[in-house]
Design a protein around this motif. Sequence first.
Motif, short mmCIF file in Angstrom:
data_model
loop_
_atom_site.label_atom_id
_atom_site.label_comp_id
_atom_site.label_asym_id
_atom_site.label_seq_id
_atom_site.Cartn_x
_atom_site.Cartn_y
_atom_site.Cartn_z
N PHE A 90 119.09 188.19 73.79
CA PHE A 90 119.38 189.35 72.96
C PHE A 90 118.28 189.51 71.92
CE2 PHE A 90 121.09 190.99 68.91
CZ PHE A 90 121.37 192.28 69.31
N ARG A 91 117.77 190.71 71.83
CA ARG A 91 116.78 191.02 70.82
C ARG A 91 117.07 192.41 70.27
NH1 ARG A 91 111.65 193.64 70.55
NH2 ARG A 91 110.29 192.73 68.97
N GLN A 92 117.16 192.53 68.94
CA GLN A 92 117.43 193.82 68.34
C GLN A 92 116.26 194.77 68.55
OE1 GLN A 92 120.03 192.35 64.51
NE2 GLN A 92 119.17 194.40 64.48
N SER A 93 116.55 195.94 69.11
CA SER A 93 115.55 196.97 69.33
C SER A 93 116.27 198.30 69.45
CB SER A 93 114.74 196.69 70.61
OG SER A 93 115.55 196.89 71.76
N PRO A 94 115.58 199.41 69.27
CA PRO A 94 116.25 200.72 69.38
C PRO A 94 116.88 200.98 70.74
CG PRO A 94 114.18 200.96 68.20
CD PRO A 94 114.20 199.55 68.73
N ARG A 95 116.40 200.32 71.79
CA ARG A 95 116.97 200.52 73.13
C ARG A 95 118.22 199.68 73.35
NH1 ARG A 95 114.46 202.55 77.48
NH2 ARG A 95 115.30 200.87 78.77
N ASP A 96 118.27 198.52 72.71
CA ASP A 96 119.32 197.56 73.01
C ASP A 96 120.32 197.35 71.88
OD1 ASP A 96 118.05 197.11 75.45
OD2 ASP A 96 116.78 195.53 74.61
N PHE A 97 120.10 198.02 70.75
CA PHE A 97 121.00 197.88 69.60
C PHE A 97 121.15 199.24 68.95
CE2 PHE A 97 122.43 196.71 65.38
CZ PHE A 97 123.14 195.55 65.56
N VAL A 98 122.31 199.87 69.14
CA VAL A 98 122.53 201.24 68.67
C VAL A 98 123.78 201.23 67.78
CG1 VAL A 98 122.98 203.63 69.33
CG2 VAL A 98 121.50 202.18 70.76
N VAL A 99 123.67 201.87 66.62
CA VAL A 99 124.76 201.90 65.65
C VAL A 99 125.07 203.35 65.29
CG1 VAL A 99 125.63 201.02 63.45
CG2 VAL A 99 123.83 199.77 64.67
N ALA A 148 126.23 205.53 52.54
CA ALA A 148 127.48 204.75 52.53
C ALA A 148 127.26 203.27 52.80
CB ALA A 148 128.45 205.32 53.55
N GLY A 149 126.20 202.95 53.54
CA GLY A 149 125.97 201.54 53.88
C GLY A 149 124.57 201.33 54.40
N LEU A 150 124.13 200.08 54.38
CA LEU A 150 122.81 199.71 54.89
C LEU A 150 122.90 199.46 56.39
CD1 LEU A 150 121.70 197.22 52.08
CD2 LEU A 150 121.15 199.66 52.28
N LYS A 151 121.94 200.01 57.12
CA LYS A 151 121.90 199.85 58.57
C LYS A 151 120.69 199.01 58.98
CE LYS A 151 125.51 202.43 59.40
NZ LYS A 151 126.03 202.35 58.03
N ASP A 152 120.82 198.34 60.13
CA ASP A 152 119.76 197.46 60.61
C ASP A 152 118.45 198.20 60.79
OD1 ASP A 152 121.17 194.71 61.70
OD2 ASP A 152 122.51 196.44 61.77
N LYS A 153 117.35 197.49 60.56
CA LYS A 153 116.02 198.06 60.73
C LYS A 153 115.63 198.10 62.21
CE LYS A 153 111.15 197.44 59.51
NZ LYS A 153 110.16 196.68 58.70
N ASN A 154 115.79 196.99 62.90
CA ASN A 154 115.35 196.89 64.29
C ASN A 154 116.43 197.41 65.23
OD1 ASN A 154 112.93 195.59 63.46
ND2 ASN A 154 114.03 193.65 63.32
N ALA A 155 116.66 198.71 65.13
CA ALA A 155 117.75 199.33 65.89
C ALA A 155 117.59 200.84 65.86
CB ALA A 155 119.10 198.94 65.28
N GLN A 156 118.39 201.52 66.66
CA GLN A 156 118.55 202.96 66.55
C GLN A 156 119.90 203.19 65.87
OE1 GLN A 156 119.73 206.69 69.38
NE2 GLN A 156 118.24 205.27 70.22
N THR A 157 119.87 203.79 64.70
CA THR A 157 121.11 203.95 63.93
C THR A 157 121.30 205.39 63.50
OG1 THR A 157 120.14 203.51 61.75
CG2 THR A 157 120.80 201.60 63.05
N LYS A 158 122.55 205.80 63.49
CA LYS A 158 122.92 207.12 62.97
C LYS A 158 123.80 206.91 61.74
CE LYS A 158 123.08 209.15 67.62
NZ LYS A 158 123.97 209.80 68.63
#
Length: 364
Positions: free
Chosen positions: A16-25, A72-82
């Motif tokens: 598992f590695r955090q990345s925009p393709r594999d970690f979406v919030v 509202a909250g802090l989101k991960d850097k190594n990810a794709q987050t909305k």
Amino acid sequence: MERQYYLPHSPIEFHFRQSPRDFVVDEIPLYPFSGEGEHLVLHVRKKNLSTWQMVDIFSNHLGIKGRDIGYAGLKDKNAQTKQYISIPKKFEAALENFEHEGIKILDRVYHNNKIRIGHLKGNRFFIRLKKVTPVAATKITQALRIIKRQGMPNYFGFQRFGIGGENYKKGQAILEGTLKERNKKLSQFYVNAYQSFLFNDWLSRRIEISKMVEGFGIDELLSVLPLPKEEILTMKAQKHPFKLIHGDVMMHYPYGKLFNYEEESEVERFEKKDISFTGLLSGKRATKAVGLAGEIENNYDTITTGIDGARRYGWIFPEECEGEYKENEAWYELHFTLPKGCYATVLIEEIAKREIQSDEEQDT
């Protein structure tokens, strides 16, 4: 102390590695936005940027201070987050020429108030695990079913402690007066990391006690646990893998009033997910556990000045847990929803029964 995992299986190997393709919030707002008011709420998607970095980008473009931008909250850097952010409505026109390769504005709506920290219901996650064998996939599916039914420990994730996991030591030094940090935001971050470290240690100890109660006989437990026989018998009778101790600070779930565990009927309410127990974020003016639970908690209550304390759920109940194994790609894809302030990586570590930060380090 070393983190305790509650699931009964042996460690599971996967990558598992955090990345925009594999970690979406995807952030879930606390309430519908009104459609009118002096604030403009932006639904934004960001990639490879922290929330603070995104706020800086918007503040520089709009010519306003970062504190004028609500989130509202802090989101991960190594990810794709909305997530949702708010800006004063009068700066809307300046957004027409906004462009950034890591940020996309998906939607906008007016609202009466600025978005504040904590104004979210939770987050919906998509996570892709790789290099998953069929045997590992079966174990992951079984683990996910248990978490869906029983919930999971609400540890703070490794992101809380920085690279190398040493930030809590700086927080401890700041509180003891042996380290000064001029940046107030960083100083607060380090002190909060120390609170989180103490919370994680307490929770790990309680899970260790619960596993002992599950696995040992009464006579063995009397020799290793500093608890009365009556309490141990009460804990033995509890069906849930986490054993409540009289005096625990409980809270209605997913929000509500604090109260102490006194009546045995509250054990059944915990099993039904109506309530959960809470752990202490050590500091001033915090509600404390009492009785036998308080005696254990006191060992992790070391902050008496410099910061207010609080309570945090020690156990949470993820919702909409779904998993799919894609054997051809050796991928296992997870979807689940967590309450605000909870870490998806903790769920992955509970399934893996090992630290997953090491997977990140292997790729850097």
